[in-house]
Design an enzyme around this catalytic site. Structure first.
Site, short mmCIF file in Angstrom:
data_model
loop_
_atom_site.label_atom_id
_atom_site.label_comp_id
_atom_site.label_asym_id
_atom_site.label_seq_id
_atom_site.Cartn_x
_atom_site.Cartn_y
_atom_site.Cartn_z
N GLU A 165 0.96 -0.94 0.04
CA GLU A 165 -0.09 -0.04 0.06
C GLU A 165 0.85 1.33 -0.06
OE1 GLU A 165 -3.36 0.41 0.16
OE2 GLU A 165 -4.13 -1.53 0.65
N HIS A 210 -4.00 -3.17 -7.98
CA HIS A 210 -5.49 -3.95 -7.27
C HIS A 210 -6.37 -3.58 -8.35
CE1 HIS A 210 -8.16 -3.93 -3.61
NE2 HIS A 210 -8.14 -4.98 -4.23
N ASP A 220 -7.31 1.50 -7.83
CA ASP A 220 -5.93 1.99 -7.74
C ASP A 220 -4.90 0.94 -8.14
OD1 ASP A 220 -7.40 0.12 -5.58
OD2 ASP A 220 -5.56 0.11 -4.59
#
Length: 330
Positions: A165, A210, A220
């Site tokens: 992330e 993603h 994303d």
């Protein structure tokens, strides 16, 4: 003899716990509020402890696993011996570093949605150089970052993947704009993914966003995530070299089984997307995910469902370049 049996028994009892934790014999854990003062208030007392960790090849910190009675704040489980890492997924957080980490380590209750990721890369405005990278889940454990997703023949991504992330607000609906990434974040991501690709023998086309694995749900890491830069500077992911923008080069190098498409053809394009790895049940979303990753990357105005000759060329060339690698994995 009795002492020897006792030690072995002790070892077996705790083996499962330690298999999901990095082997660091000298760990000095500190409250996360001390290590990330720009993000957490000094008196916040989140209960999140972190320790220094060399995350190869980047120095950073790791969340120290929670112990009883807070073990349910560990959002991961041991990776099965048959679950080999095959996919690396890049995300943006859409929220800041503080709330991301709290979300990944919150106290569970009946309404809690379990979400986590192996790594979080903070903005340089949130953390200093040596603590921008935070490991939340050890790589030998499964984190819950992918959700309902698929890629190629893989229908369950979490057990066979690593999630990274990157703190970024993503898409701003009000301004119809995308937030750029910091180069420090891209450097860390590039270094980490390059090591993972080599260590786990991950195929280039299995370094994805993603939105690639869940186009019906996610956007994303977005059109401003620099896939081409990662390919050129760190040798990771799938992309076309400059000379490969020439049809004759693709034919000479990879001998594609089908001729290069001359005109836009949605049905043919969707078929190629399915061969490459996308879930084509969601046609429009899969087209946009592909364009965000490739032909519209760094070009937000081109981020739409329109298929041009450029999209046709890219998907044809990518399938030619990487399809044989996918077959070799089967």
């Amino acid at each position: 003899m009795k002492i020897y049996k006792y030690i072995v028994t002790f070892h077996l009892i705790f083996l499962r716990f330690f298999t999901c934790i990095n082997t660091t014999y000298v760990q000095v854990s500190q409250p996360i509020e001390i290590i990330y003062p720009k993000c957490f208030h000094a008196r916040e007392k989140t209960g999140i402890m972190v320790h220094k960790e060399y995350l190869n090849p980047v120095h950073g910190y790791a969340v120290t696993p929670f112990k009883s009675p807070n073990e349910d704040r560990n959002y991961f489980h041991p990776r099965d011996v048959n679950e080999k890492i095959k996919i690396i997924v890049l995300h943006f957080t859409a929220i800041d570093f503080r709330n991301t980490v709290k979300k990944f380590t919150s106290k569970r209750n009946k309404t809690t949605r379990i979400v986590s990721s192996h790594y979080v890369i903070a903005k340089p405005t949130e953390a200093s150089t040596n603590n921008q990278l935070l490991q939340v889940v050890p790589e030998n454990c499964v984190s819950y970052h992918a959700g309902i997703s698929s890629w190629g023949n893989y229908l369950s991504i979490n057990p066979i993947s690593i999630g990274i992330e990157i703190v970024n607000r993503g898409y701003n609906v009000i301004n119809d704009s995308w937030n750029p990434f910091y180069q420090d974040q891209i450097r860390i991501a590039g270094l980490m993914v390059a090591r993972m690709v080599k260590q786990y023998k991950v195929l280039p086309q299995h370094v994805v966003g993603h939105s690639d694995i869940a186009p019906n749900r996610k956007i994303d890491p977005g059109v401003l995530f620099p896939w081409g830069q990662l390919y050129k500077n760190y040798g990771i992911g799938a992309w076309l070299d400059n000379d490969e923008m020439n049809e004759t080069v693709i034919i000479a190098k990879y001998r594609p089984s089908t001729p290069c498409p001359r005109t836009p053809d949605r049905k043919l394009f969707i078929n190629y997307l399915g061969i490459y790895g996308y879930n084509i049940r969601y046609e429009t979303q899969a087209i946009k995910a592909f364009k965000a990753h490739f032909t519209a990357n760094q070009k937000p105005k081109l981020y739409n469902q329109k298929i041009t000759r450029l999209e046709m060329y890219w998907i044809w060339a990518l399938v030619a370049k990487y399809s044989n690698l996918s077959k070799s994995e089967l």
